[in-house]
Design an enzyme around this catalytic site. Structure first.
Site, PDB file in Angstrom:
ATOM      1  N   ARG A   1       5.489  10.940  -2.525  1.00  0.00           N
ATOM      2  CA  ARG A   1       5.064  10.762  -1.133  1.00  0.00           C
ATOM      3  C   ARG A   1       6.238  11.020  -0.187  1.00  0.00           C
ATOM      4  O   ARG A   1       7.259  10.346  -0.279  1.00  0.00           O
ATOM      5  CB  ARG A   1       4.563   9.320  -0.970  1.00  0.00           C
ATOM      6  CG  ARG A   1       4.288   8.901   0.450  1.00  0.00           C
ATOM      7  CD  ARG A   1       4.097   7.390   0.536  1.00  0.00           C
ATOM      8  NE  ARG A   1       3.798   6.989   1.882  1.00  0.00           N
ATOM      9  CZ  ARG A   1       3.916   5.738   2.322  1.00  0.00           C
ATOM     10  NH1 ARG A   1       4.302   4.780   1.499  1.00  0.00           N
ATOM     11  NH2 ARG A   1       3.634   5.448   3.569  1.00  0.00           N
TER      12      ARG A   1
ATOM     13  N   ARG B   1      11.647   5.789  13.522  1.00  0.00           N
ATOM     14  CA  ARG B   1      10.387   6.517  13.303  1.00  0.00           C
ATOM     15  C   ARG B   1       9.394   6.229  14.445  1.00  0.00           C
ATOM     16  O   ARG B   1       9.804   5.824  15.525  1.00  0.00           O
ATOM     17  CB  ARG B   1       9.836   6.150  11.918  1.00  0.00           C
ATOM     18  CG  ARG B   1      10.812   6.513  10.792  1.00  0.00           C
ATOM     19  CD  ARG B   1      10.263   6.171   9.430  1.00  0.00           C
ATOM     20  NE  ARG B   1       9.089   6.969   9.120  1.00  0.00           N
ATOM     21  CZ  ARG B   1       8.272   6.707   8.085  1.00  0.00           C
ATOM     22  NH1 ARG B   1       8.539   5.691   7.275  1.00  0.00           N
ATOM     23  NH2 ARG B   1       7.223   7.468   7.868  1.00  0.00           N
TER      24      ARG B   1
ATOM     25  N   ALA C   1       2.794  -0.503   5.226  1.00  0.00           N
ATOM     26  CA  ALA C   1       2.215  -0.552   6.576  1.00  0.00           C
ATOM     27  C   ALA C   1       1.696  -1.941   6.943  1.00  0.00           C
ATOM     28  O   ALA C   1       1.569  -2.255   8.133  1.00  0.00           O
ATOM     29  CB  ALA C   1       1.090   0.472   6.676  1.00  0.00           C
TER      30      ALA C   1
ATOM     31  N   HIS D   1      12.338  -2.238   3.647  1.00  0.00           N
ATOM     32  CA  HIS D   1      11.712  -0.953   3.973  1.00  0.00           C
ATOM     33  C   HIS D   1      12.686   0.136   3.557  1.00  0.00           C
ATOM     34  O   HIS D   1      13.878   0.079   3.895  1.00  0.00           O
ATOM     35  CB  HIS D   1      11.386  -0.849   5.463  1.00  0.00           C
ATOM     36  CG  HIS D   1      10.341  -1.830   5.876  1.00  0.00           C
ATOM     37  ND1 HIS D   1       9.004  -1.613   5.648  1.00  0.00           N
ATOM     38  CD2 HIS D   1      10.446  -3.053   6.430  1.00  0.00           C
ATOM     39  CE1 HIS D   1       8.319  -2.660   6.074  1.00  0.00           C
ATOM     40  NE2 HIS D   1       9.165  -3.557   6.553  1.00  0.00           N
TER      41      HIS D   1
ATOM     42  N   PRO E   1       0.791  -1.231   0.000  1.00  0.00           N
ATOM     43  CA  PRO E   1       0.000   0.000   0.000  1.00  0.00           C
ATOM     44  C   PRO E   1       0.822   1.280   0.000  1.00  0.00           C
ATOM     45  O   PRO E   1       1.808   1.402   0.746  1.00  0.00           O
ATOM     46  CB  PRO E   1      -0.814  -0.106   1.303  1.00  0.00           C
ATOM     47  CG  PRO E   1      -0.924  -1.564   1.555  1.00  0.00           C
ATOM     48  CD  PRO E   1       0.341  -2.175   1.035  1.00  0.00           C
ATOM     49  N   ASN E   2       0.396   2.176  -0.851  1.00  0.00           N
ATOM     50  CA  ASN E   2       0.936   3.542  -0.964  1.00  0.00           C
ATOM     51  C   ASN E   2       2.300   3.630  -1.651  1.00  0.00           C
ATOM     52  O   ASN E   2       2.788   4.736  -1.899  1.00  0.00           O
ATOM     53  CB  ASN E   2       1.005   4.224   0.426  1.00  0.00           C
ATOM     54  CG  ASN E   2      -0.357   4.321   1.055  1.00  0.00           C
ATOM     55  OD1 ASN E   2      -1.296   4.808   0.415  1.00  0.00           O
ATOM     56  ND2 ASN E   2      -0.514   3.819   2.263  1.00  0.00           N
TER      57      ASN E   2
ATOM     58  N   TYR F   1      11.163   8.863   1.891  1.00  0.00           N
ATOM     59  CA  TYR F   1      11.202   7.864   0.818  1.00  0.00           C
ATOM     60  C   TYR F   1      11.972   8.304  -0.417  1.00  0.00           C
ATOM     61  O   TYR F   1      12.097   7.530  -1.366  1.00  0.00           O
ATOM     62  CB  TYR F   1       9.765   7.474   0.441  1.00  0.00           C
ATOM     63  CG  TYR F   1       8.964   6.983   1.628  1.00  0.00           C
ATOM     64  CD1 TYR F   1       9.368   5.845   2.332  1.00  0.00           C
ATOM     65  CD2 TYR F   1       7.828   7.664   2.069  1.00  0.00           C
ATOM     66  CE1 TYR F   1       8.656   5.397   3.440  1.00  0.00           C
ATOM     67  CE2 TYR F   1       7.110   7.218   3.172  1.00  0.00           C
ATOM     68  CZ  TYR F   1       7.536   6.095   3.851  1.00  0.00           C
ATOM     69  OH  TYR F   1       6.835   5.647   4.948  1.00  0.00           O
TER      70      TYR F   1
ATOM     71  N   ASN G   1       8.213  -5.100  -0.241  1.00  0.00           N
ATOM     72  CA  ASN G   1       8.014  -4.046   0.740  1.00  0.00           C
ATOM     73  C   ASN G   1       6.525  -4.062   1.072  1.00  0.00           C
ATOM     74  O   ASN G   1       5.706  -3.627   0.275  1.00  0.00           O
ATOM     75  CB  ASN G   1       8.424  -2.690   0.157  1.00  0.00           C
ATOM     76  CG  ASN G   1       8.317  -1.579   1.192  1.00  0.00           C
ATOM     77  OD1 ASN G   1       7.667  -1.741   2.231  1.00  0.00           O
ATOM     78  ND2 ASN G   1       8.932  -0.447   0.901  1.00  0.00           N
TER      79      ASN G   1
ATOM     80  N   GLU H   1      12.352  -8.985   3.007  1.00  0.00           N
ATOM     81  CA  GLU H   1      11.526  -7.791   3.286  1.00  0.00           C
ATOM     82  C   GLU H   1      12.392  -6.539   3.191  1.00  0.00           C
ATOM     83  O   GLU H   1      13.517  -6.511   3.720  1.00  0.00           O
ATOM     84  CB  GLU H   1      10.938  -7.937   4.701  1.00  0.00           C
ATOM     85  CG  GLU H   1      10.104  -6.755   5.156  1.00  0.00           C
ATOM     86  CD  GLU H   1       9.320  -7.067   6.436  1.00  0.00           C
ATOM     87  OE1 GLU H   1       9.089  -8.269   6.747  1.00  0.00           O
ATOM     88  OE2 GLU H   1       8.936  -6.114   7.123  1.00  0.00           O
TER      89      GLU H   1
HETATM   90  C1  DQA Z   1       7.732   1.573   4.554  1.00  0.00           C
HETATM   91  C2  DQA Z   1       7.628   1.859   6.050  1.00  0.00           C
HETATM   92  C3  DQA Z   1       6.210   1.663   6.538  1.00  0.00           C
HETATM   93  O1  DQA Z   1       6.130   1.986   7.924  1.00  0.00           O
HETATM   94  C4  DQA Z   1       5.254   2.565   5.782  1.00  0.00           C
HETATM   95  O2  DQA Z   1       3.927   2.313   6.198  1.00  0.00           O
HETATM   96  C5  DQA Z   1       5.387   2.448   4.313  1.00  0.00           C
HETATM   97  C6  DQA Z   1       6.739   2.392   3.745  1.00  0.00           C
HETATM   98  C7  DQA Z   1       9.149   1.870   4.015  1.00  0.00           C
HETATM   99  O3  DQA Z   1       9.420   1.440   2.893  1.00  0.00           O
HETATM  100  O4  DQA Z   1       9.958   2.521   4.681  1.00  0.00           O
HETATM  101  O5  DQA Z   1       4.417   2.480   3.567  1.00  0.00           O
HETATM  102  O6  DQA Z   1       7.472   0.193   4.333  1.00  0.00           O
END
Ligand code: DQA
Length: 151
Positions: free
Chosen positions: A22, A110, A80, A103, A14-15, A27, A77, A101
């Site tokens: 964003r 954070r 959330a 991030h 997501p996102n 990021y 990735n 995984e």
């Molecule tokens: C993330 C970190 C997560 O906490 C966040 O919700 C994301 C991006 C990262 O790539 O740093 O959507 O996965």
């Protein structure tokens, strides 16, 4: 590419379709399309065929992980979902395919809710805080894991 190429899924949750615009402080400014291009190019160099997918939906992410049973590895990735999706965690645990995984941000620097990953205990590798370079590191890491399994 030969039929025998290693096949890896690059999966973003997501996102992450919003990468590039964003929250650039967390990021960066590289888009998801560019990340996918870089990882696919590195895969070609290293003899791996990279398939790319992104979804904003938990169930679709679970289905992508199920589909990864036909592949050799996953770099993902979860966004959330890492912090709360038991369904995604169980999907990773259910498949034999090695998953790494990634991030982009250093989640441990954070908010406290980002310090928990329910998926981390069932993956074969975990990278955080390396920016989008983490995806390329993730590809190298999953290929190393695949190599170990084949040895
Ligand atoms: C993330 C970190 C997560 O906490 C966040 O919700 C994301 C991006 C990262 O790539 O740093 O959507 O996965």
């Amino acid at each position: 590419m030969a039929d025998t190429a290693v096949r890896v899924l690059l999966l973003n949750g997501p996102n992450l379709n919003l990468l590039g615009s964003r929250d650039p402080q967390q990021y960066g400014s590289v888009t998801l399309a560019e990340v996918e291009r870089r990882v696919t190019a590195l895969g070609a160099e290293l003899g791996a065929e990279v398939e790319c997918a992104q979804s904003n939906h938990e169930g679709v992410m679970v289905e992508h992980i199920h589909r990864a049973r036909e592949l050799d590895g996953v770099v993902f990735n979860p966004g959330a979902l890492a912090h709360y999706s038991i369904a995604l965690r169980d999907a990773i645990d259910a498949v034999e395919t090695p998953c790494v995984e990634v991030h982009i941000s250093n989640v441990y620097a954070r908010e406290p809710f980002r310090h928990t990953s329910v998926t981390a205990p069932v993956v074969q590798g975990y990278i955080a805080g390396c920016g989008v370079a983490g995806y390329e590191l993730g590809l190298r890491a999953v290929l190393a894991r695949i190599g170990e399994r084949q040895a």
